[in-house]
Scaffold this motif. Structure first.
Motif, mmCIF file in Angstrom:
data_model
loop_
_atom_site.group_PDB
_atom_site.id
_atom_site.type_symbol
_atom_site.label_atom_id
_atom_site.label_comp_id
_atom_site.label_asym_id
_atom_site.label_seq_id
_atom_site.Cartn_x
_atom_site.Cartn_y
_atom_site.Cartn_z
ATOM 1 N N ALA A 311 8.024 -0.646 28.306
ATOM 2 C CA ALA A 311 9.060 0.181 28.936
ATOM 3 C C ALA A 311 10.267 0.311 28.007
ATOM 4 O O ALA A 311 10.810 1.406 27.809
ATOM 5 C CB ALA A 311 9.481 -0.434 30.276
ATOM 6 N N GLU A 312 10.660 -0.817 27.416
ATOM 7 C CA GLU A 312 11.841 -0.767 26.543
ATOM 8 C C GLU A 312 11.561 0.064 25.296
ATOM 9 O O GLU A 312 12.428 0.811 24.828
ATOM 10 C CB GLU A 312 12.289 -2.186 26.201
ATOM 11 N N GLN A 317 12.748 4.043 21.975
ATOM 12 C CA GLN A 317 12.197 4.689 20.786
ATOM 13 C C GLN A 317 11.627 6.076 21.094
ATOM 14 O O GLN A 317 12.188 7.084 20.717
ATOM 15 C CB GLN A 317 11.127 3.791 20.161
ATOM 16 N N ARG A 318 10.514 6.104 21.847
ATOM 17 C CA ARG A 318 9.834 7.402 22.012
ATOM 18 C C ARG A 318 10.739 8.438 22.685
ATOM 19 O O ARG A 318 10.894 9.543 22.181
ATOM 20 C CB ARG A 318 8.542 7.222 22.825
ATOM 21 N N LEU A 319 11.352 8.082 23.793
ATOM 22 C CA LEU A 319 12.182 9.054 24.498
ATOM 23 C C LEU A 319 13.481 9.323 23.730
ATOM 24 O O LEU A 319 13.929 10.462 23.624
ATOM 25 C CB LEU A 319 12.490 8.569 25.914
ATOM 26 N N ALA A 320 14.058 8.238 23.186
ATOM 27 C CA ALA A 320 15.319 8.417 22.452
ATOM 28 C C ALA A 320 15.120 9.360 21.274
ATOM 29 O O ALA A 320 15.965 10.226 20.997
ATOM 30 C CB ALA A 320 15.839 7.059 21.985
#
Ligand SMILES: Cc1cc2nc3c(=O)[nH]c(=O)nc-3n(C[C@H](O)[C@H](O)[C@H](O)COP(=O)(O)O)c2cc1C
Length: 325
Positions: A311-312, A317-320
């Protein structure tokens, strides 16, 4: 992660293990709580309030972290000794109760007076609003995907969770179909402040059920659950097996004339045979569509650590990275 749910229950991670008949014993509840989530003992699996008191004592020996008790209010005429179960909960120093089924209003004053936080499980926005209005501290919103009783509205979590977020003031967790870090991030994006898992926690090393049950979940795909007892307005999502095929045939044959007595062999008293003895065709047992996302049997700690790390990573990473400056 910190949310109103972690604050409410004094837990590290916003992950709850839902009450599960003949699965939610002290071993599983303690493992979930030790791993930073909220483990829950299933009250009615203990046949008497005295046995529940003993189960709470056993759990307390296995963890010094908070854990809860599920109390399911059944729509049956001859009701269990609810005052006795409430007393066992209060005497046992429990601070979190997951209620489900019928309206828990009658029991809220005694629970709240003892500082117990109540999370009520609901399958619709109207029931969630009712739970809020009678003073529940949080709700667990159970979508159509869920194992167990999804209600009669058939609204999946992609719609149900944001609808709950539009209406509710109290915090809620997403329940039904939750399995991993992706589920947690998605649930939080849709407005939940944590997630509740049932089926996923059965396929863990500590779940005190027969290996056949864990294997059946790992082998099942998302296509292998069935809805039964719809005509009795007591719909349950179960894993397909011989008994379920028989039950569905009876439902087809009898139609609106079907009575509970007609299917008693397939649904009554079957849990000990399945969960303890591993007799996988002994009857209908609750299982979520999420079985399609369950491919292994980790320890509870491995599962929860993996969920939080995933989740973190998704958020950080991916969404940011997908945000264009
Ligand atoms: C085997 C099994 C037994 C369950 N028994 C209960 C129960 O006794 N009381 C209750 O409130 N919910 C019960 N549930 C529902 C779970 O607490 C939870 O809401 C549900 O499993 C969430 O959906 P999921 O399986 O997709 O995670 C049960 C679920 C399963 C899979």
């Amino acid at each position: 992660m910190k949310t109103r749910i972690t604050e409410l229950f004094g837990i590290q991670h916003p992950i709850i293990q839902g009450g599960m008949h003949y699965v939610g014993f002290a071993e599983l509840a303690a493992a979930v709580s030790n791993a930073g989530g909220l483990g829950i003992i299933t009250g009615l699996t203990q046949r008497t309030p005295e046995l529940l008191a003993e189960e709470i004592r056993r759990c307390r020996e296995m963890t010094d972290k908070p854990f809860g008790v599920n109390l399911t209010f059944l729509p049956t005429v001859s009701s269990p000794d609810y005052p006795g179960y409430i007393k066992a909960i209060l005497d046992g120093g429990i601070k979190a109760v997951e209620t489900a089924g019928n309206n828990p209003q009658k029991w809220l004053p005694a629970l709240h007076e003892a500082g117990v936080k109540v999370i009520h499980k609901c399958t619709s926005v109207r029931h969630a609003l009712k739970a809020e209005s009678i003073g529940c501290d949080a709700v667990s919103v159970d979508g159509f995907e869920c194992g167990g009783h999804p209600g009669e509205d058939d609204v999946p979590n992609f719609i149900l969770l944001p609808r709950a977020a539009e209406e509710l003031k109290i915090p809620f967790v997403a329940s039904g179909g939750m399995a991993d870090g992706r589920s947690l991030v998605a649930a939080m994006a849709l407005g939940a402040e944590g997630m509740n898992m049932g089926t996923r926690f059965i396929a863990t090393k500590e779940a005190p059920v027969h290996e056949n049950v864990k294997r059946a979940i790992v082998e099942a795909s998302e296509l292998d659950t069935r809805l039964v007892m719809r005509s009795l307005r007591n719909t349950e999502r179960v894993l397909k097996n011989d008994a379920v095929d028989r039950l569905i045939q009876k439902e087809k044959d009898l139609g609106a004339n079907l009575k509970f007595e007609d299917i008693i062999e397939e649904v009554a008293g079957v849990y000990p045979k399945i969960m303890r003895e591993g007799a996988m065709d002994a009857g209908a047992w609750s299982c979520g569509m999420v079985a399609g996302l369950i491919h292994d049997v980790p320890t509870v700690k491995e599962l929860i650590d993996r969920i939080m790390a995933e989740a973190e990573a998704i958020i950080g990473q991916r969404l940011a990275r997908s945000i264009v400056a």
